[in-house]
Design an enzyme around this catalytic site. Sequence first.
Site, PDB file in Angstrom:
ATOM      1  CE  LYS A  22      -1.734   1.486   4.038  1.00  0.00           C
ATOM      2  NZ  LYS A  22      -1.433   2.882   4.410  1.00  0.00           N
ATOM      3  CG  ASN A  23       2.243   2.650   3.512  1.00  0.00           C
ATOM      4  OD1 ASN A  23       1.088   2.974   3.202  1.00  0.00           O
ATOM      5  ND2 ASN A  23       2.597   2.406   4.746  1.00  0.00           N
ATOM      6  CB  CYS A 116      -5.473   9.693  11.484  1.00  0.00           C
ATOM      7  SG  CYS A 116      -3.894   8.993  11.920  1.00  0.00           S
ATOM      8  NE  ARG A 121       0.366  10.102  10.545  1.00  0.00           N
ATOM      9  CZ  ARG A 121      -0.181   9.099   9.848  1.00  0.00           C
ATOM     10  NH1 ARG A 121      -1.283   8.564  10.297  1.00  0.00           N
ATOM     11  NH2 ARG A 121       0.340   8.696   8.719  1.00  0.00           N
ATOM     12  CG  ASP A 304       3.083   1.170   9.533  1.00  0.00           C
ATOM     13  OD1 ASP A 304       3.317   1.435   8.340  1.00  0.00           O
ATOM     14  OD2 ASP A 304       2.745   2.018  10.370  1.00  0.00           O
ATOM     15  NE  ARG A 396      -7.362   4.064   5.436  1.00  0.00           N
ATOM     16  CZ  ARG A 396      -6.874   5.201   5.922  1.00  0.00           C
ATOM     17  NH1 ARG A 396      -7.297   5.684   7.066  1.00  0.00           N
ATOM     18  NH2 ARG A 396      -5.945   5.866   5.258  1.00  0.00           N
TER      19      ARG A 396
HETATM   20  C1  EPZ Z   1       4.081   6.815   6.542  1.00  0.00           C
HETATM   21  O1  EPZ Z   1       3.257   7.799   7.120  1.00  0.00           O
HETATM   22  C2  EPZ Z   1       3.188   5.604   6.344  1.00  0.00           C
HETATM   23  N1  EPZ Z   1       2.097   5.944   5.423  1.00  0.00           N
HETATM   24  C3  EPZ Z   1       2.627   5.159   7.694  1.00  0.00           C
HETATM   25  O2  EPZ Z   1       1.868   3.986   7.461  1.00  0.00           O
HETATM   26  C4  EPZ Z   1       3.799   4.821   8.616  1.00  0.00           C
HETATM   27  O3  EPZ Z   1       3.307   4.475   9.889  1.00  0.00           O
HETATM   28  C5  EPZ Z   1       4.725   6.040   8.739  1.00  0.00           C
HETATM   29  O4  EPZ Z   1       5.157   6.459   7.424  1.00  0.00           O
HETATM   30  C6  EPZ Z   1       5.966   5.737   9.558  1.00  0.00           C
HETATM   31  O5  EPZ Z   1       6.662   4.668   8.985  1.00  0.00           O
HETATM   32  C7  EPZ Z   1       2.362   5.994   4.098  1.00  0.00           C
HETATM   33  O6  EPZ Z   1       3.476   5.790   3.643  1.00  0.00           O
HETATM   34  C8  EPZ Z   1       1.201   6.330   3.210  1.00  0.00           C
HETATM   35  P1  EPZ Z   1       5.955  10.094   8.800  1.00  0.00           P
HETATM   36  P2  EPZ Z   1       3.796   9.327   7.216  1.00  0.00           P
HETATM   37  O7  EPZ Z   1       5.845  11.390   8.089  1.00  0.00           O
HETATM   38  O8  EPZ Z   1       4.696   9.622   6.095  1.00  0.00           O
HETATM   39  C9  EPZ Z   1       6.200  13.362  12.179  1.00  0.00           C
HETATM   40  C10 EPZ Z   1       0.049   2.532   7.740  1.00  0.00           C
HETATM   41  O9  EPZ Z   1      -0.408   1.973   8.739  1.00  0.00           O
HETATM   42  N2  EPZ Z   1       6.074  14.370  11.102  1.00  0.00           N
HETATM   43  O10 EPZ Z   1       7.110   9.199   8.487  1.00  0.00           O
HETATM   44  O11 EPZ Z   1       2.607  10.203   7.425  1.00  0.00           O
HETATM   45  C11 EPZ Z   1       4.943  12.532  12.369  1.00  0.00           C
HETATM   46  O12 EPZ Z   1       4.029  13.191  13.228  1.00  0.00           O
HETATM   47  C12 EPZ Z   1       0.466   3.989   7.820  1.00  0.00           C
HETATM   48  O13 EPZ Z   1       0.238   1.996   6.626  1.00  0.00           O
HETATM   49  C13 EPZ Z   1       6.143  15.719  11.431  1.00  0.00           C
HETATM   50  O14 EPZ Z   1       6.293  16.093  12.604  1.00  0.00           O
HETATM   51  O15 EPZ Z   1       4.639   9.271   8.555  1.00  0.00           O
HETATM   52  C14 EPZ Z   1       5.472  11.264  12.983  1.00  0.00           C
HETATM   53  O16 EPZ Z   1       5.639  11.469  14.374  1.00  0.00           O
HETATM   54  C15 EPZ Z   1       0.174   4.582   9.179  1.00  0.00           C
HETATM   55  N3  EPZ Z   1       6.041  16.650  10.434  1.00  0.00           N
HETATM   56  C16 EPZ Z   1       6.857  11.112  12.337  1.00  0.00           C
HETATM   57  O17 EPZ Z   1       7.173  12.398  11.788  1.00  0.00           O
HETATM   58  C17 EPZ Z   1       5.884  16.284   9.115  1.00  0.00           C
HETATM   59  O18 EPZ Z   1       5.810  17.177   8.252  1.00  0.00           O
HETATM   60  C18 EPZ Z   1       6.921  10.086  11.214  1.00  0.00           C
HETATM   61  O19 EPZ Z   1       5.849  10.368  10.356  1.00  0.00           O
HETATM   62  C19 EPZ Z   1       5.800  14.910   8.813  1.00  0.00           C
HETATM   63  C20 EPZ Z   1       5.914  13.971   9.815  1.00  0.00           C
END
Ligand code: EPZ
Length: 417
Positions: A22-23, A116, A121, A304, A396
């Site tokens: 998915k990702n 969410c 996020r 995840d 999803r």
């Molecule tokens: C990706 O989400 C994945 N989704 C998530 O999978 C996964 O849990 C996550 O990466 C971590 O591996 C997709 O790829 C579509 P992040 P993403 O930005 O990119 C903070 C699933 O279950 N952050 O790596 O949204 C954030 O709050 C989903 O398949 C900021 O502060 O996650 C978090 O604490 C859930 N500012 C950390 O970084 C930003 O601008 C990592 O988030 C962006 C992120």
Amino acid sequence: MDKIIIQGGAPLNGEVTISGAKNAALPALSACLLTGGWHTLDNIPQLRDIWTIREILSNLGVVFEEHGQTLKVNSDNLNNHSAPYQLVKTMRASILALGPLLSRLGKARISLPGGCAIGARPIDLHLKGLSLLGADIRLEHGYVVASTNKLRGADIFFDISTVTGTENLMMAAVKAEGKTVLHNAAEEPEVVDLANMLNKMGARIKGAGTDTITITGVKELYPARYAIIPDRIEAGTFLTAAAITKGKVRIKGCSVDYIGAIIKKLLDSGMEIEEEGEALVAIGRDKIKPVDIKTMPFPGFPTDMQAQFMALMCIADGLSIIKETVFENRFMHVSELRRMGADIEISGGQALVRGKKNLSGAQVMATDLRASASLVLAGLAAEGQTEISRVYHLDRGYQGLDLKLSLLGSKIWREKY
Ligand code: EPZ
């Protein structure tokens, strides 16, 4: 709505093939916005989130041709640059349209994704990086309104490793003038997969899979055919299912390179995992040892997989400590596991799981995608019947998880309610 019912206690036995990730599929589909012509994406999973992003892209003027797991995508007639709230709120990854639209059209209007179940996020790092590339970014009435005459390469440092932040900026930079360097970039396999697809489209990206990615802007990109990687989280979920049911499952189509941390921790819990050609053979044992985990960005233990691993620790022979460092609220599955008899105490960002001989079936509610998978795993092992409501969360991110499990011998089915 659907609910899933599980009669627990059946050890899994048989073979399963992992679907596309998915990702990896979500950024790959977004990348088709970067240039016209027919793109062909293979191994696209049939998931709710894929339907959602197709709806968002169709709303921009993108057309599709579906041939089983192969999806042809054409963005010749982009006639809109706005992704509406009612679509974006159902899937945060919609923000991945921002970088490609800025690159292709010089403008984008994307609803702020909002939080969410698992956390706030934020997307501040996405927006800061796009500004450094020369985009004008405004927040108006709950929308990100971005525009640029020209994107220029920049040196960008991510305060936190962000997967979609890295992907969004990689896509924005591929046709920017000059060189962009992403420092403290995410190293996830899905980031590497997107870089491989973009390079096949004519981009010049080096260093994907490390914390420093260099993108040299090019003038032209071309449509490509690309097969996305298998879903490492689905693979980890099936490995854990073999452990929790003390069964034996042959898992095809996943690469051990992507799941090293998951395998390590599952081996520590006492199960056996052997490579057999292209497949993995996972054998659960009667005794499940307690194992501590701490979720970290790749190559650490993936957040995840935290909920799924916790389900296994609920029937381990002792105390395990589960630390969640990536998201601030990713323990929503705990209260539901407790309804099944689990002994879990939360203090700060960690859960203390005292393993018990077994769990008991109960009516529980899914709250987010990976929490749903955790409840399914717990139901497979529990004594008696478990009913999981709101399984749209599960759909999803898993292609027919209940069907695949029933083909492996578990007593699991769906009912409407
Ligand atoms: C990706 O989400 C994945 N989704 C998530 O999978 C996964 O849990 C996550 O990466 C971590 O591996 C997709 O790829 C579509 P992040 P993403 O930005 O990119 C903070 C699933 O279950 N952050 O790596 O949204 C954030 O709050 C989903 O398949 C900021 O502060 O996650 C978090 O604490 C859930 N500012 C950390 O970084 C930003 O601008 C990592 O988030 C962006 C992120």
